[in-house]
Design a protein around this motif. Structure first.
Motif, PDB file in Angstrom:
ATOM      1  N   GLY A 170     -10.897  29.218  -1.618  1.00 36.77           N
ATOM      2  CA  GLY A 170     -11.229  27.931  -1.637  1.00 36.77           C
ATOM      3  C   GLY A 170     -12.750  27.816  -2.436  1.00 36.77           C
ATOM      4  N   VAL A 171     -13.448  26.602  -2.159  1.00 34.67           N
ATOM      5  CA  VAL A 171     -14.821  26.639  -2.521  1.00 34.67           C
ATOM      6  C   VAL A 171     -15.730  26.923  -2.063  1.00 34.67           C
ATOM      7  CG1 VAL A 171     -16.661  24.516  -2.679  1.00 34.67           C
ATOM      8  CG2 VAL A 171     -13.355  23.702  -3.041  1.00 34.67           C
ATOM      9  N   VAL A 172     -16.540  27.761  -2.838  1.00 34.23           N
ATOM     10  CA  VAL A 172     -17.870  28.308  -2.669  1.00 34.23           C
ATOM     11  C   VAL A 172     -19.128  27.358  -2.371  1.00 34.23           C
ATOM     12  CG1 VAL A 172     -19.208  30.208  -2.586  1.00 34.23           C
ATOM     13  CG2 VAL A 172     -17.046  29.896  -2.623  1.00 34.23           C
ATOM     14  N   GLY A 173     -19.353  26.369  -3.847  1.00 40.46           N
ATOM     15  CA  GLY A 173     -20.425  25.662  -3.636  1.00 40.46           C
ATOM     16  C   GLY A 173     -20.576  25.665  -5.002  1.00 40.46           C
ATOM     17  N   ARG A 174     -22.268  25.429  -5.473  1.00 43.23           N
ATOM     18  CA  ARG A 174     -22.646  24.568  -6.014  1.00 43.23           C
ATOM     19  C   ARG A 174     -23.439  25.252  -7.002  1.00 43.23           C
ATOM     20  NH1 ARG A 174     -23.410  19.403  -5.444  1.00 43.23           N
ATOM     21  NH2 ARG A 174     -21.428  18.523  -5.028  1.00 43.23           N
ATOM     22  N   VAL A 232     -21.159  25.666   0.725  1.00 42.75           N
ATOM     23  CA  VAL A 232     -20.326  24.206   0.775  1.00 42.75           C
ATOM     24  C   VAL A 232     -20.969  24.221   2.256  1.00 42.75           C
ATOM     25  CG1 VAL A 232     -18.696  25.405   1.610  1.00 42.75           C
ATOM     26  CG2 VAL A 232     -18.222  23.123   0.904  1.00 42.75           C
ATOM     27  N   SER A 233     -21.839  24.890   2.976  1.00 36.01           N
ATOM     28  CA  SER A 233     -21.609  24.693   4.149  1.00 36.01           C
ATOM     29  C   SER A 233     -23.317  23.848   4.378  1.00 36.01           C
ATOM     30  CB  SER A 233     -21.773  25.207   5.284  1.00 36.01           C
ATOM     31  OG  SER A 233     -22.194  27.174   4.493  1.00 36.01           O
ATOM     32  N   SER A 234     -24.069  23.908   3.406  1.00 36.03           N
ATOM     33  CA  SER A 234     -25.830  23.754   3.404  1.00 36.03           C
ATOM     34  C   SER A 234     -25.930  22.764   3.794  1.00 36.03           C
ATOM     35  CB  SER A 234     -26.453  24.409   2.041  1.00 36.03           C
ATOM     36  OG  SER A 234     -27.576  23.685   2.189  1.00 36.03           O
ATOM     37  N   PRO A 235     -26.382  22.172   4.040  1.00 30.89           N
ATOM     38  CA  PRO A 235     -27.157  20.721   4.654  1.00 30.89           C
ATOM     39  C   PRO A 235     -27.343  19.685   3.459  1.00 30.89           C
ATOM     40  CG  PRO A 235     -28.637  22.102   6.633  1.00 30.89           C
ATOM     41  CD  PRO A 235     -27.928  23.479   5.314  1.00 30.89           C
ATOM     42  N   GLY A 236     -27.395  18.551   4.028  1.00 24.50           N
ATOM     43  CA  GLY A 236     -27.432  18.152   2.330  1.00 24.50           C
ATOM     44  C   GLY A 236     -26.798  18.129   1.158  1.00 24.50           C
ATOM     45  N   PHE A 237     -25.510  19.463   0.745  1.00 25.54           N
ATOM     46  CA  PHE A 237     -24.319  19.770  -0.011  1.00 25.54           C
ATOM     47  C   PHE A 237     -23.331  18.296   0.138  1.00 25.54           C
ATOM     48  CE2 PHE A 237     -21.790  21.727  -3.109  1.00 25.54           C
ATOM     49  CZ  PHE A 237     -20.773  21.611  -2.295  1.00 25.54           C
ATOM     50  N   ARG A 238     -22.936  17.216  -0.891  1.00 31.36           N
ATOM     51  CA  ARG A 238     -21.811  16.354  -0.861  1.00 31.36           C
ATOM     52  C   ARG A 238     -21.143  16.948  -1.638  1.00 31.36           C
ATOM     53  NH1 ARG A 238     -24.666  15.396   2.766  1.00 31.36           N
ATOM     54  NH2 ARG A 238     -26.155  13.375   3.211  1.00 31.36           N
ATOM     55  N   MET A 239     -20.000  16.528  -2.059  1.00 27.52           N
ATOM     56  CA  MET A 239     -18.461  15.686  -2.813  1.00 27.52           C
ATOM     57  C   MET A 239     -17.767  15.621  -2.519  1.00 27.52           C
ATOM     58  SD  MET A 239     -17.122  20.061  -1.465  1.00 27.52           S
ATOM     59  CE  MET A 239     -15.297  19.679  -3.388  1.00 27.52           C
ATOM     60  N   ALA A 240     -16.877  15.111  -3.328  1.00 30.50           N
ATOM     61  CA  ALA A 240     -16.113  14.413  -3.188  1.00 30.50           C
ATOM     62  C   ALA A 240     -14.739  15.198  -2.649  1.00 30.50           C
ATOM     63  CB  ALA A 240     -15.401  13.539  -4.296  1.00 30.50           C
ATOM     64  N   ALA A 241     -14.003  14.708  -1.465  1.00 33.97           N
ATOM     65  CA  ALA A 241     -12.711  15.418  -0.758  1.00 33.97           C
ATOM     66  C   ALA A 241     -11.448  14.834  -0.519  1.00 33.97           C
ATOM     67  CB  ALA A 241     -12.855  16.082   0.051  1.00 33.97           C
ATOM     68  N   ASN A 242     -10.158  15.360  -0.422  1.00 34.65           N
ATOM     69  CA  ASN A 242      -8.968  14.332  -0.192  1.00 34.65           C
ATOM     70  C   ASN A 242      -8.343  14.875   1.069  1.00 34.65           C
ATOM     71  OD1 ASN A 242      -8.450  13.736  -3.641  1.00 34.65           O
ATOM     72  ND2 ASN A 242      -7.840  11.819  -1.700  1.00 34.65           N
ATOM     73  N   VAL A 243      -7.812  14.388   1.426  1.00 36.88           N
ATOM     74  CA  VAL A 243      -7.138  15.323   3.120  1.00 36.88           C
ATOM     75  C   VAL A 243      -5.172  15.497   2.187  1.00 36.88           C
ATOM     76  CG1 VAL A 243      -5.791  14.563   4.767  1.00 36.88           C
ATOM     77  CG2 VAL A 243      -8.138  13.827   4.835  1.00 36.88           C
ATOM     78  N   LEU A 280     -19.469  16.859   3.833  1.00 36.44           N
ATOM     79  CA  LEU A 280     -21.267  16.688   3.707  1.00 36.44           C
ATOM     80  C   LEU A 280     -20.826  17.837   4.592  1.00 36.44           C
ATOM     81  CD1 LEU A 280     -23.319  14.529   5.943  1.00 36.44           C
ATOM     82  CD2 LEU A 280     -21.181  14.025   5.116  1.00 36.44           C
ATOM     83  N   GLY A 281     -21.935  19.111   4.343  1.00 35.61           N
ATOM     84  CA  GLY A 281     -23.179  20.153   4.674  1.00 35.61           C
ATOM     85  C   GLY A 281     -23.567  19.864   6.117  1.00 35.61           C
ATOM     86  N   VAL A 282     -23.449  20.119   6.969  1.00 36.67           N
ATOM     87  CA  VAL A 282     -24.440  20.429   8.551  1.00 36.67           C
ATOM     88  C   VAL A 282     -24.909  20.909   8.719  1.00 36.67           C
ATOM     89  CG1 VAL A 282     -22.959  18.062   9.008  1.00 36.67           C
ATOM     90  CG2 VAL A 282     -22.619  20.319   9.889  1.00 36.67           C
ATOM     91  N   VAL A 283     -25.915  20.725   9.338  1.00 43.37           N
ATOM     92  CA  VAL A 283     -26.834  22.347   9.877  1.00 43.37           C
ATOM     93  C   VAL A 283     -25.603  22.542  11.045  1.00 43.37           C
ATOM     94  CG1 VAL A 283     -28.138  23.287  11.853  1.00 43.37           C
ATOM     95  CG2 VAL A 283     -28.455  21.229   9.977  1.00 43.37           C
TER      96      VAL A 283
END
Lengths: 175, 283
Positions: free
Chosen positions: B149-153, B167-178, B188-191
């Motif tokens: 799947g997604v790694v990041g940007r 994608v796990s980085s604090p401050g990373f944002r992206m649009a998603a769907n369930v 969003l990524g978190v610590v």
């Protein structure tokens, strides 16, 4: 004409330590922890170089360290600068320390610098308890790493100074 | 006098920081790039050293192990080839329908495979450095994916390396769907906690969605962001709690542990961007 080889020795040694540390962190990241040892990069430049070169060497090390990371390197310049100032101001005492005392002093300063770095680089809108827990765990593990790695790194730099004709024992801490 | 001598390093530091603060941004950026490119060969060499280590560790495997691994891989390859043929047939059908109904075409992508040279995952940043950069026309902001799947940007591109924000980085944002739901959510990524697998959070989850630890819901990328192809796995929603606004929910997202151990990733480069970069015939 004599060339002072201390600053290239310390700069290249710092580059070597940064590269080795990143290799270790590459593997440590799989298990969820991170080593951070800025104090090790600052000790010998603070003790064994003239102040006009020492501070520039430490700030160049900070820029090297911070280059791959996001944002401005100002936080790293502050952290490394504060570390240099601390070691420089206590250099006369540090030169009299035994090896274990010296490593313990490095550990103490490193803990202070990592906590300062965590304050300057804290992400916005983050859960403070998780962030604090993560930072404290990384700080503790970095402190444990300093003893074996610091002993090797100090010996490595002193060996290079001897190899290039320097005399670190004249003002180096006793074994 | 002794006090002044003790203050001298601090004064020098403050003077340097003041000079750095008033220095133009272009000079700061130039120095940051220069220091990065100075150590970039060492970063790339680190990646090659890891590849060499993997090669020699595989050499110690028995031939039976390698034959079995090859056999398993050939089965997976056969499945992917079948899926690729079905995908090509469906793409042709979509193109036919788009021309019949006069609909705008969906963006198409190409994949640039890159090896991971270095990982840096801490409380302050989570990034990887890949061994391709401007020499392979990697654009800033491009999506990065892997088979899970997604790694990041892509955050920065240098001469022959690029830095990818995970994608796990604090401050990373992206649009998603369930999966199975039309309403978009924000991932969003978190610590991350120490000694634990990577995780993230999803905001604005509709109240109609429910999960249990035994039956998590899959979170996938949404094409609303315009960067990631739709439908790529981000993670699994394992728990929900009421959001700060009292209506939407906040979800805890479990990411794949593979994110911390990636060896190879694919950079998604849209064809429309490459066409815009090329000069037109009129020019």
């Amino acid at each position: 004409m004599e060339f002072d080889l201390r600053w290239p020795i310390f700069l290249l040694s710092n580059v070597l330590l940064i590269v080795l540390l990143r290799m270790v962190n590459d593997t440590a990241s799989i298990y969820g922890f991170y080593f951070c040892v800025p104090a090790l990069l600052l000790l010998l430049p603070a003790l064994h170089t003239p102040p006009r070169w020492g501070i520039l060497l430490c700030l160049a090390t900070a820029l090297l360290y911070a280059a791959p990371y996001p944002g401005s390197p100002t936080a790293f310049l502050i952290v490394f600068g504060v570390g240099y100032v601390i070691f420089r101001n206590f250099s006369s005492q540090l030169r009299r320390f035994q090896r274990m005392q010296l490593l313990t002093a490095i550990t103490g300063v490193n803990t202070l610098l990592v906590l300062l770095q965590s304050l300057l680089l804290a992400p916005e809108n983050t859960q403070s308890n998780i962030y604090t827990h993560r930072v404290l765990m990384d700080t503790l593990l970095s402190a444990l790493l300093i003893y074996p790695v610091g002993a090797w790194f100090i010996d490595w730099q002193y060996s290079l100074m001897l190899f290039t004709g320097g005399d670190p024992r004249s003002d180096a801490p006793p074994q | 006098m002794k006090f002044l001598r003790q203050l001298k390093p601090l004064l020098v530091l403050l003077v340097f920081l003041a000079i750095w603060w008033i220095a133009p941004t272009v000079m700061k950026r130039f120095s940051q790039n220069a220091f990065y490119e100075f150590q970039a060969p060492l970063i790339a060499a680190q990646g090659y050293a890891k590849d060499l280590q993997s090669y020699w560790s595989l050499r110690t495997r028995s031939k039976n192990d390698l034959i079995e691994a090859g056999r398993d891989l050939s089965r997976i390859n056969a499945q992917y080839q079948n899926a690729k043929q079905m995908s090509e047939a469906q793409s042709e059908q979509i193109a036919r329908l788009e021309s019949l109904l006069n609909l705008p075409s969906r963006p198409e992508f190409r994949y640039e495979i890159a090896r991971v040279a270095q990982r840096d995952i801490s409380a302050w940043w989570q990034q990887i450095i890949i061994r391709k950069g401007e020499n392979y026309d990697i654009p800033v902001g491009a999506a990065v994916v892997y088979n899970g799947g997604v790694v990041g940007r892509v955050r920065e591109v240098h001469a022959y390396t690029a830095i990818v924000e995970l994608v796990s980085s604090p401050g990373f944002r992206m649009a998603a769907n369930v999966v199975g739901e039309a309403a978009p959510v924000t991932y969003l990524g978190v610590v991350n906690e120490p000694f634990s697998p990577p995780r993230g959070e999803a905001l604005y989850v509709p109240p109609s969605i429910t999960v249990t630890p035994a039956e998590p819901r899959k979170l996938v990328s949404s094409e609303l962001g315009g960067i990631f192809p739709a439908g790529l796995t981000i993670g699994e929603i394992t728990s929900l709690e009421p959001g700060s606004d009292g209506y939407f929910q906040k979800a805890s997202v479990r990411l794949s542990p593979q994110l911390s151990a990636l060896r190879e990733v694919a950079v998604v480069i849209p064809y429309s961007r490459e066409n815009n970069d090329q000069p037109t015939e009129e020019n």
